[in-house]
Design a protein around this motif. Structure first.
Motif, PDB file in Angstrom:
ATOM      1  N   SER A   1       1.161   7.490  -2.653  1.00 23.33           N
ATOM      2  CA  SER A   1       1.945   6.471  -3.637  1.00 23.33           C
ATOM      3  C   SER A   1       1.773   5.650  -4.396  1.00 23.33           C
ATOM      4  CB  SER A   1       3.382   5.730  -2.378  1.00 23.33           C
ATOM      5  OG  SER A   1       3.576   6.544  -1.766  1.00 23.33           O
ATOM      6  N   PRO A   2       0.826   6.510  -5.139  1.00 20.68           N
ATOM      7  CA  PRO A   2      -0.077   5.167  -6.117  1.00 20.68           C
ATOM      8  C   PRO A   2       1.069   4.609  -7.066  1.00 20.68           C
ATOM      9  CG  PRO A   2      -0.404   7.103  -7.005  1.00 20.68           C
ATOM     10  CD  PRO A   2       0.805   7.723  -5.887  1.00 20.68           C
ATOM     11  N   GLY A   3       0.804   3.249  -7.584  1.00 24.06           N
ATOM     12  CA  GLY A   3       1.812   2.468  -7.755  1.00 24.06           C
ATOM     13  C   GLY A   3       0.833   1.515  -7.537  1.00 24.06           C
ATOM     14  N   ASN A   4       1.339   0.524  -6.575  1.00 21.82           N
ATOM     15  CA  ASN A   4       0.185  -0.791  -6.373  1.00 21.82           C
ATOM     16  C   ASN A   4      -1.195  -0.464  -6.058  1.00 21.82           C
ATOM     17  OD1 ASN A   4       0.275  -3.265  -6.302  1.00 21.82           O
ATOM     18  ND2 ASN A   4       0.961  -4.075  -4.182  1.00 21.82           N
ATOM     19  N   CYS A   5      -1.969   0.839  -6.860  1.00 23.83           N
ATOM     20  CA  CYS A   5      -2.815   0.502  -6.381  1.00 23.83           C
ATOM     21  C   CYS A   5      -4.001  -0.293  -6.619  1.00 23.83           C
ATOM     22  CB  CYS A   5      -3.619   2.084  -6.859  1.00 23.83           C
ATOM     23  SG  CYS A   5      -2.805   3.161  -5.830  1.00 23.83           S
ATOM     24  N   VAL A   6      -3.711  -0.738  -7.582  1.00 24.17           N
ATOM     25  CA  VAL A   6      -5.191  -2.314  -8.312  1.00 24.17           C
ATOM     26  C   VAL A   6      -5.820  -2.848  -6.875  1.00 24.17           C
ATOM     27  CG1 VAL A   6      -3.694  -4.070  -9.077  1.00 24.17           C
ATOM     28  CG2 VAL A   6      -5.827  -3.446 -10.180  1.00 24.17           C
ATOM     29  N   TRP A   7      -4.525  -3.596  -6.092  1.00 23.17           N
ATOM     30  CA  TRP A   7      -5.680  -4.456  -4.783  1.00 23.17           C
ATOM     31  C   TRP A   7      -6.125  -3.225  -4.002  1.00 23.17           C
ATOM     32  CZ3 TRP A   7      -7.129  -8.087  -7.487  1.00 23.17           C
ATOM     33  CH2 TRP A   7      -6.008  -8.605  -8.959  1.00 23.17           C
ATOM     34  N   CYS A   8      -5.754  -2.127  -3.563  1.00 27.06           N
ATOM     35  CA  CYS A   8      -6.449  -1.021  -2.355  1.00 27.06           C
ATOM     36  C   CYS A   8      -7.806  -0.850  -2.587  1.00 27.06           C
ATOM     37  CB  CYS A   8      -5.667  -0.127  -2.927  1.00 27.06           C
ATOM     38  SG  CYS A   8      -5.747   0.699  -1.517  1.00 27.06           S
ATOM     39  N   ASP A   9      -7.749  -0.944  -1.092  1.00 23.82           N
ATOM     40  CA  ASP A   9      -9.639  -1.454  -0.661  1.00 23.82           C
ATOM     41  C   ASP A   9      -9.786  -0.365  -0.646  1.00 23.82           C
ATOM     42  OD1 ASP A   9      -9.073  -3.358  -0.201  1.00 23.82           O
ATOM     43  OD2 ASP A   9      -8.877  -3.722   1.883  1.00 23.82           O
TER      44      ASP A   9
ATOM     45  N   GLY B   1       0.895  -1.189  -0.421  1.00 25.41           N
ATOM     46  CA  GLY B   1      -0.106  -0.090   0.122  1.00 25.41           C
ATOM     47  C   GLY B   1       0.223   0.902   0.224  1.00 25.41           C
ATOM     48  N   CYS B   2       0.180   1.926   0.523  1.00 24.67           N
ATOM     49  CA  CYS B   2       1.655   3.217   1.075  1.00 24.67           C
ATOM     50  C   CYS B   2       0.696   3.601   2.172  1.00 24.67           C
ATOM     51  CB  CYS B   2       1.189   4.474  -0.136  1.00 24.67           C
ATOM     52  SG  CYS B   2      -0.796   5.106   0.002  1.00 24.67           S
ATOM     53  N   TRP B   3       1.559   4.958   2.518  1.00 27.53           N
ATOM     54  CA  TRP B   3       1.010   5.672   3.956  1.00 27.53           C
ATOM     55  C   TRP B   3      -0.176   6.633   3.588  1.00 27.53           C
ATOM     56  CZ3 TRP B   3       3.069   5.683   8.230  1.00 27.53           C
ATOM     57  CH2 TRP B   3       4.475   5.084   8.444  1.00 27.53           C
ATOM     58  N   HIS B   4      -0.912   6.439   2.043  1.00 30.60           N
ATOM     59  CA  HIS B   4      -2.407   7.015   2.754  1.00 30.60           C
ATOM     60  C   HIS B   4      -3.132   6.171   3.040  1.00 30.60           C
ATOM     61  CE1 HIS B   4      -4.974  10.499   1.527  1.00 30.60           C
ATOM     62  NE2 HIS B   4      -5.664   9.552   0.862  1.00 30.60           N
ATOM     63  N   LYS B   5      -2.887   4.523   2.514  1.00 27.83           N
ATOM     64  CA  LYS B   5      -3.876   3.705   2.926  1.00 27.83           C
ATOM     65  C   LYS B   5      -3.784   3.679   4.704  1.00 27.83           C
ATOM     66  CE  LYS B   5      -4.486  -1.353   1.778  1.00 27.83           C
ATOM     67  NZ  LYS B   5      -3.612  -2.249   0.706  1.00 27.83           N
ATOM     68  N   PHE B   6      -2.924   3.444   4.968  1.00 26.66           N
ATOM     69  CA  PHE B   6      -2.494   3.437   6.935  1.00 26.66           C
ATOM     70  C   PHE B   6      -3.554   4.721   6.605  1.00 26.66           C
ATOM     71  CE2 PHE B   6      -1.053   4.768  10.598  1.00 26.66           C
ATOM     72  CZ  PHE B   6      -1.106   3.480  11.242  1.00 26.66           C
TER      73      PHE B   6
ATOM     74  N   PHE C   1     -12.531   5.351  -3.065  1.00 29.76           N
ATOM     75  CA  PHE C   1     -12.278   6.460  -2.398  1.00 29.76           C
ATOM     76  C   PHE C   1     -10.199   7.703  -2.879  1.00 29.76           C
ATOM     77  CE2 PHE C   1     -10.547   9.259   1.015  1.00 29.76           C
ATOM     78  CZ  PHE C   1     -11.711   9.977   1.761  1.00 29.76           C
ATOM     79  N   CYS C   2      -9.748   6.826  -2.781  1.00 30.70           N
ATOM     80  CA  CYS C   2      -8.863   7.692  -3.063  1.00 30.70           C
ATOM     81  C   CYS C   2      -8.134   8.440  -4.176  1.00 30.70           C
ATOM     82  CB  CYS C   2      -7.262   7.025  -2.705  1.00 30.70           C
ATOM     83  SG  CYS C   2      -5.643   7.633  -2.895  1.00 30.70           S
ATOM     84  N   LEU C   3      -8.421   7.576  -5.555  1.00 27.58           N
ATOM     85  CA  LEU C   3      -8.022   8.051  -6.815  1.00 27.58           C
ATOM     86  C   LEU C   3      -9.349   8.109  -7.373  1.00 27.58           C
ATOM     87  CD1 LEU C   3      -5.362   4.754  -7.549  1.00 27.58           C
ATOM     88  CD2 LEU C   3      -5.297   6.727  -6.701  1.00 27.58           C
TER      89      LEU C   3
HETATM   90  S1  SF4 Z   1      -5.120   3.853  -4.299  1.00 26.06           S
HETATM   91 FE1  SF4 Z   1      -4.201   5.152  -3.070  1.00 26.06          FE
HETATM   92  S2  SF4 Z   1      -3.787   5.075  -0.858  1.00 26.06           S
HETATM   93 FE2  SF4 Z   1      -4.120   2.937  -1.815  1.00 26.06          FE
HETATM   94  S3  SF4 Z   1      -2.002   2.119  -2.450  1.00 26.06           S
HETATM   95 FE3  SF4 Z   1      -3.042   3.816  -4.064  1.00 26.06          FE
HETATM   96  S4  SF4 Z   1      -2.227   5.573  -3.337  1.00 26.06           S
HETATM   97 FE4  SF4 Z   1      -2.015   4.433  -1.577  1.00 26.06          FE
END
Ligand code: SF4
Length: 360
Positions: free
Chosen positions: A220-228, A16-21, A232-234
């Motif tokens: 930190s967009p990059g591994n966003c495809v599996w992000c819950d 994920g990333c700090w924003h996911k946290f 909301f974020c993107l």
């Molecule tokens: S979707 Fe947003 S919160 Fe999730 S990993 Fe990507 S940048 Fe981070």
């Protein structure tokens, strides 16, 4: 209190990333679990139940239930293959502690953050503790590639004082990769957890003191495809058009409704929490309060007793009890009824137009 998965949420490009946290642990946004998570949980629940029951023969029945209740009918074959892996059958045979909970402070200071977790399977072979984590990943990796089992090994070492062997059981591959943890590896895992937990605490405090969350918890967009939280974020921050004149306007309105509903739910939860502890809030225009209402709940025994009493009083049960959508689903899914049965019994088909917007 931190878990390995919570701490690893902060790792950019991996989990994920700090924003996911920030979304998960600071804003506490509701997440929408994707297929991998739902599939993983279904596998875990089947395996856990079969090991506890010490019975491999109930697996097909458990798979049916898990697939049905999690909307995994298309994945049923894979689910069955995963839960029939050799490691699962060996665990059912050998037994062990299932879903063992642990919790310990990450250092000796009075306000030290704690680490907690659940170990899928914990076994003792006399000379060592053997901990197993069931994995439904689509690729394999070595236990030392992450700190997960190193941290679990730390917990078991503290509790039992025995050497710890960590096993990752990759169910899709019917493969187990194991590793005996050294003192150095356990300490390295603990150091990472401690440093990351303190970093999380420090960042949370910076936001509490008024710093801009987007700077403290950057995306930190990059591994966003599996992000819950990707919806909301993107999501583009577009305004909802005042009128729908084109198909593009309609798409923007549908998207805007979805985001607004999610935000309203979030704000309602926060306001409810505030009012519950601090009391109602009022302005010249509105009053917001939390009202408690009571309602009856009927378990199976109570439902039967109600029907029996109605029969004794010769009441017209059909005019009182409604056959709602849940009852219809039960009759179809559990008792083999068909829609034609309802029609043959005199039901008619009504139509209602309801706006439905769901995430894809
Ligand atoms: S979707 Fe947003 S919160 Fe999730 S990993 Fe990507 S940048 Fe981070």
């Amino acid at each position: 209190m931190y878990s390995f998965s919570g701490l690893s949420t902060t790792l950019p490009d991996k989990y994920g990333c700090w924003h996911k946290f920030y979304c998960r642990y600071v804003l506490k946004l509701p997440s929408s679990p994707g297929l991998p998570l739902i599939f993983g949980k279904a596998c875990h629940s089947v395996i856990e139940t079969a090991i506890k029951a010490k019975d491999a023969e109930i697996i097909p029945m458990l798979v049916d239930v898990a697939a049905g209740s999690n909307d995994l009918d298309d994945e049923k074959e894979t689910l069955n293959k995963c839960v029939c892996a050799n490691a699962v059958h060996a665990a059912i045979e050998d037994g062990g502690e299932v879903e063992e909970y642990f919790q310990f402070p990450l250092d000796d200071s009075p306000f030290a953050p704690s680490l907690r977790g659940f170990i899928d399977l914990n076994q003792k072979n006399g000379k060592a503790m053997i901990i197993t984590d069931w994995k439904t990943n689509r690729s394999t990796y070595h236990p030392t590639d992450t700190y997960q089992l190193g941290l679990y090994a730390a917990a078991m070492k503290k509790k039992h004082g025995l050497p710890v062997i960590g096993r990752l059981a990759f169910l899709r591959f019917n493969q187990v990769i194991e590793h005996e943890y050294t003192e150095t590896e356990i300490n390295e895992a603990l150091e990472w957890a401690r440093d990351t937990a303190y970093e999380c605490e420090a960042r949370k405090q910076r936001v509490e003191m008024g710093q801009d969350p987007s700077e403290v918890f950057p995306k930190s967009p990059g591994n966003c495809v599996w992000c819950d939280y990707k919806n909301f974020c993107l999501a583009p921050k577009t305004e909802i058009p005042e009128a729908i004149l084109t198909h593009e306007d309609a798409k923007k309105v549908a998207h805007g409704i979805m985001l607004t509903k999610e935000k309203i739910k979030l704000h309602e939860d926060r306001l409810k929490k505030y009012i519950t502890t601090q009391g109602s809030v009022e302005t010249p225009q509105i009053k917001a309060e939390v009202n408690t209402s009571e309602y009856f709940r009927f378990d199976l025994k109570a439902r039967r007793a109600v029907v029996e009493k109605m029969q004794r009083q010769k009441l017209d049960i059909g005019s009182i009890l409604k056959i709602g959508s849940d009852a219809q689903k039960d009759l179809i899914n559990k008792h083999g009824w068909k829609e034609k049965d309802f029609l043959d019994l005199g039901a008619t088909i009504g139509k209602t137009a309801r706006l439905s917007i769901s995430k894809i």
